[in-house]
Design a protein around this motif. Structure first.
Motif, mmCIF file in Angstrom:
data_model
loop_
_atom_site.group_PDB
_atom_site.id
_atom_site.type_symbol
_atom_site.label_atom_id
_atom_site.label_comp_id
_atom_site.label_asym_id
_atom_site.label_seq_id
_atom_site.Cartn_x
_atom_site.Cartn_y
_atom_site.Cartn_z
ATOM 1 N N ALA A 377 0.852 -1.191 0.000
ATOM 2 C CA ALA A 377 0.000 0.000 0.000
ATOM 3 C C ALA A 377 0.884 1.235 0.000
ATOM 4 O O ALA A 377 2.099 1.153 0.208
ATOM 5 C CB ALA A 377 -0.941 0.006 1.212
ATOM 6 N N SER A 378 0.269 2.400 -0.215
ATOM 7 C CA SER A 378 1.051 3.635 -0.258
ATOM 8 C C SER A 378 0.137 4.837 -0.088
ATOM 9 O O SER A 378 -1.086 4.754 -0.244
ATOM 10 C CB SER A 378 1.798 3.758 -1.593
ATOM 11 O OG SER A 378 0.874 3.864 -2.668
ATOM 12 N N VAL A 379 0.758 5.981 0.212
ATOM 13 C CA VAL A 379 0.066 7.260 0.224
ATOM 14 C C VAL A 379 1.040 8.299 -0.314
ATOM 15 O O VAL A 379 2.226 8.276 0.015
ATOM 16 C CB VAL A 379 -0.422 7.636 1.642
ATOM 17 C CG1 VAL A 379 0.709 7.644 2.654
ATOM 18 C CG2 VAL A 379 -1.142 8.987 1.636
ATOM 19 N N VAL A 380 0.567 9.173 -1.193
ATOM 20 C CA VAL A 380 1.425 10.214 -1.764
ATOM 21 C C VAL A 380 1.077 11.559 -1.137
ATOM 22 O O VAL A 380 -0.036 11.770 -0.658
ATOM 23 C CB VAL A 380 1.304 10.294 -3.299
ATOM 24 C CG1 VAL A 380 1.758 8.989 -3.934
ATOM 25 C CG2 VAL A 380 -0.121 10.647 -3.734
ATOM 26 N N SER A 381 2.055 12.476 -1.171
ATOM 27 C CA SER A 381 1.856 13.771 -0.525
ATOM 28 C C SER A 381 2.625 14.852 -1.270
ATOM 29 O O SER A 381 3.766 14.642 -1.689
ATOM 30 C CB SER A 381 2.334 13.705 0.936
ATOM 31 O OG SER A 381 2.182 14.947 1.574
ATOM 32 N N ALA A 382 1.985 15.996 -1.441
ATOM 33 C CA ALA A 382 2.613 17.177 -2.030
ATOM 34 C C ALA A 382 1.775 18.380 -1.607
ATOM 35 O O ALA A 382 0.787 18.245 -0.882
ATOM 36 C CB ALA A 382 2.706 17.066 -3.551
ATOM 37 N N HIS A 456 6.470 20.191 -1.435
ATOM 38 C CA HIS A 456 7.229 18.957 -1.226
ATOM 39 C C HIS A 456 6.711 17.944 -2.231
ATOM 40 O O HIS A 456 5.698 18.176 -2.905
ATOM 41 C CB HIS A 456 7.082 18.439 0.212
ATOM 42 C CG HIS A 456 5.680 18.099 0.607
ATOM 43 N ND1 HIS A 456 4.727 19.069 0.897
ATOM 44 C CD2 HIS A 456 5.051 16.904 0.760
ATOM 45 C CE1 HIS A 456 3.585 18.483 1.215
ATOM 46 N NE2 HIS A 456 3.745 17.164 1.134
ATOM 47 N N CYS A 457 7.399 16.828 -2.338
ATOM 48 C CA CYS A 457 6.991 15.758 -3.254
ATOM 49 C C CYS A 457 7.417 14.445 -2.622
ATOM 50 O O CYS A 457 8.608 14.093 -2.643
ATOM 51 C CB CYS A 457 7.656 15.953 -4.623
ATOM 52 S SG CYS A 457 7.241 14.663 -5.828
ATOM 53 N N MET A 458 6.455 13.714 -2.050
ATOM 54 C CA MET A 458 6.810 12.560 -1.233
ATOM 55 C C MET A 458 5.780 11.441 -1.373
ATOM 56 O O MET A 458 4.647 11.665 -1.789
ATOM 57 C CB MET A 458 6.938 12.965 0.241
ATOM 58 C CG MET A 458 7.788 14.205 0.465
ATOM 59 S SD MET A 458 8.192 14.535 2.181
ATOM 60 C CE MET A 458 9.594 13.438 2.380
ATOM 61 N N SER A 459 6.210 10.260 -0.988
ATOM 62 C CA SER A 459 5.292 9.131 -0.851
ATOM 63 C C SER A 459 5.709 8.316 0.362
ATOM 64 O O SER A 459 6.870 8.366 0.791
ATOM 65 C CB SER A 459 5.295 8.249 -2.108
ATOM 66 O OG SER A 459 6.545 7.603 -2.266
ATOM 67 N N ARG A 460 4.747 7.614 0.930
ATOM 68 C CA ARG A 460 5.035 6.675 2.026
ATOM 69 C C ARG A 460 4.563 5.300 1.588
ATOM 70 O O ARG A 460 3.386 5.112 1.247
ATOM 71 C CB ARG A 460 4.336 7.083 3.324
ATOM 72 C CG ARG A 460 4.799 8.408 3.890
ATOM 73 C CD ARG A 460 4.152 8.661 5.244
ATOM 74 N NE ARG A 460 4.836 7.927 6.306
ATOM 75 C CZ ARG A 460 4.269 7.534 7.433
ATOM 76 N NH1 ARG A 460 2.979 7.747 7.634
ATOM 77 N NH2 ARG A 460 4.962 6.907 8.365
ATOM 78 N N LEU A 461 5.487 4.367 1.566
ATOM 79 C CA LEU A 461 5.172 2.992 1.198
ATOM 80 C C LEU A 461 4.860 2.202 2.465
ATOM 81 O O LEU A 461 5.555 2.320 3.477
ATOM 82 C CB LEU A 461 6.350 2.347 0.466
ATOM 83 C CG LEU A 461 6.888 3.094 -0.763
ATOM 84 C CD1 LEU A 461 8.023 2.294 -1.398
ATOM 85 C CD2 LEU A 461 5.791 3.366 -1.780
#
Length: 604
Positions: A377-382, A456-461
């Protein structure tokens, strides 16, 4: 004696549904396959009904379907709106009517379409956030042309994930306990159309370690059309115990300073999601406070209540957990950009692409002597200017698979989402996290940071088994970028941001001053994009705050070949260019320029 008006039952089974309006007069149901999506609308009207998909939040460039039932016969038309006003009928009719009928008070329409129609006037329906617009009228049209105006009230918009996977896991026989993080009957303001409410909680103490295996929403009855999102975020630092039970406007001036560390989303829900199940192999560790489990959390609830309305809400997230521990602990790995002034986005650009990297050396060191990890699973963030976000895993010099992606990114919708399948990450894999930004309305440079006017430009796996390695980010090589943009040949890094040493006519100026004084032409923006795709400094960190030996070291961006995009499905580019799978800038030419730069500044 009052007349009770009941909504008709859906004509088939749908796992996903939402009330589109505050009163629940417009209900939307849907289900999907790999190629098609089926909708069913139940609207409290005997006139026409509209549903659409928009890139703007309004009617401009919206893909719209209009339907009605007249004299027992159902009608459905595929339309496109180039501006506000009556949408025109498409030459290609890509919505297929399945069924339509009226009750004494409701219009019911059932229809389907392909996810990708290859019609330039249809929006691609993909895994990203979809902004859905709706409307209805009390009057049927006389014919397909000349729709009566639906009025200023019978319309609206809502953003959510249409293609949300449920990942159901049968928990029969598992000894479960439950706990609810719930708003305490809050009354929201009617000054704004939308409220972002935050509530502080302390995690309960069950004595021993448990595994979280499932969470799902509890929505206050009657608020199904009001509550659109909920997030539970853990605090990385202890907070003042007097804040427990305190509620506040998440983005308002009354936000307590002590909750600034409560940013790690580990549970989330948005419209259309029935909840989240962890895979049978893993669970998220809870209540093991001696080993770092979160003790304080903040529940954020988004309420779309509209103007001039007062809503009382006690919605929240319910969790199921068990003392019967699973094989693995789940973990989170954060990837992307450093949130500082080395993350630079120029003004005046409709489409600007950044890249952040987790280097081969970092993953080789982090997962050395292990079998790696499995991402599920994942969630992206910016920030607010981002239009799409993606994280890709590359291996052995070849472009690999997309692990996390939102092609229609909305910075206020950040849901933890199941992957289409489990992905193995091995030692030596490379990650690229890329964002596309629209700064066409800005006249200032946007930098990385933690505030609302930064980016910002990020993701959490989300993965198993949990490893100490928790964060892998990168920093643009500012020396090279400023050399290419402004001819700066030497920077002093004794301060941050760095200051110019050479050339002398810029001596003493900060790097940010140089960037802000630039005339940001299209060519300058391309130079900066190329710099992101050329070289970077790596930052690889463990959960105890220590850095891997690979951290802080310079890396070239590996040269990789292009991979397939949505354009290939239709054989040519379509209007939906913002929804293409991201492509990344080749580094061959940039690497040559970089080597020339190095030979210039180090020339004896």
């Amino acid at each position: 004696m009052s007349l009770v008006i009941t909504e008709p039952e859906p004509t088939t089974t749908y796992l996903k549904s939402t009330a589109m309006d505050v009163n629940g007069d417009y209900m939307l149901y849907w289900k999907f396959t790999e190629e098609t999506i089926q909708f069913e609308v139940h609207v409290r009207t005997l006139g026409y009904v509209g549903l659409g998909f928009t890139p703007t939040g309004g009617m401009t460039n919206a893909d719209i379907v209009i339907g009605w039932v007249k004299d027992g016969k159902a009608f459905l038309t595929d339309r496109f709106a180039s501006r506000r006003g009556e949408p025109t009928i498409d030459e290609s009719q890509d919505y297929r009517l399945i069924e339509g009928f009226e009750t004494s008070t409701y219009t019911v329409l059932v229809f389907e379409r392909d996810l990708i129609t290859c019609d330039e006037k249809d929006r691609v329906i993909n895994d990203g956030t979809t902004t859905v617009i709706w409307s209805y009228s009390d009057i049927d049209p006389e014919d397909e042309v000349g729709l009566p105006y639906h009025g200023a009230i019978n319309r609206g918009a809502k953003s959510f994930f249409l293609l949300e996977r449920s990942g159901f896991v049968d928990l029969t026989g598992v000894p479960l306990q439950t706990h609810t993080f719930q708003n305490p009957n809050i009354t929201v303001s009617d000054v704004e159309e939308k409220t972002y409410w935050c509530q502080v909680f302390k995690m309960p103490d069950y004595g021993t370690k448990h595994h979280l295996v499932k969470y799902w929403p509890y929505i206050t009855p009657g608020n199904e059309g009001v509550v659109s999102e909920m997030y539970l975020r853990s605090c990385s630092e202890p907070i003042d115990e007097t804040l427990i039970g305190v509620g506040y406007d998440c983005y308002g001036r009354g936000k307590p300073a002590n909750v600034s560390s409560c940013t790690n989303t580990f549970m989330s829900w948005t419209v259309g999601s029935p909840g989240f199940y962890y895979p049978v192999e893993a669970g998220l560790s809870l209540f093991d406070y001696a080993n770092g489990d979160a003790q304080y959390v903040v529940l954020q609830t988004t309420l779309d209540h509209g103007l001039n309305s007062s809503v009382v809400d006690s919605s929240g997230l319910e969790i199921s957990f068990t003392a019967q521990l699973r094989q693995y602990d789940a973990g989170f790995l954060t990837l992307g950009s450093q949130r500082d002034e080395t993350f630079i986005i120029p003004p005046g650009r409709k489409k600007f692409t950044t890249q952040s990297h987790c280097s081969i050396s970092c993953t080789d060191e982090a997962y050395f002597n292990t079998t790696g990890i499995t991402v599920f699973a994942s969630v992206v963030s910016a920030g607010r200017y981002a239009k799409s976000v993606a994280t890709r895993r590359d291996r052995n010099g070849k472009e690999g698979v997309t692990l996390a992606e939102n092609k229609n990114f909305d910075y206020k919708t950040k849901n933890i989402r199941l992957s289409d399948k489990a992905y193995l990450i091995r030692p030596g894999d490379n990650f690229i996290t890329s964002c596309v930004y629209d700064t066409s309305q800005l006249t200032r440079v946007v930098y990385g940071g933690h505030t609302s006017n930064t980016e910002h430009c990020m993701s959490r796996l989300v993965y198993y088994p949990r490893r100490p390695f928790v964060r892998c980010t990168s920093q643009l090589d500012l020396d090279y970028a400023l050399y290419r943009l402004a001819g700066i040949t030497e920077l002093s890094h004794d301060t941050f941001p760095p200051t110019v040493v050479l050339p002398k006519y810029h001596t003493g100026k900060s790097a940010t001053r140089i960037l802000e004084d630039l005339e940001w032409t299209k060519d300058q923006a391309k130079i900066l994009e190329a710099a992101y795709g050329t070289a970077f400094n790596a930052f690889c960190r463990n959960n105890d705050g220590s850095f891997l030996q690979s951290s802080g070291k310079f890396n070239y961006v590996p040269v990789l070949t292009r991979y397939k995009t949505d354009e290939d499905v239709c054989g040519s580019a379509t209007q939906n260019s913002p929804y293409r799978m991201l492509t990344f800038i080749p580094a061959v030419c940039s690497a040559f320029i970089y080597s020339t730069y190095l030979s210039t500044i180090f020339m004896p």
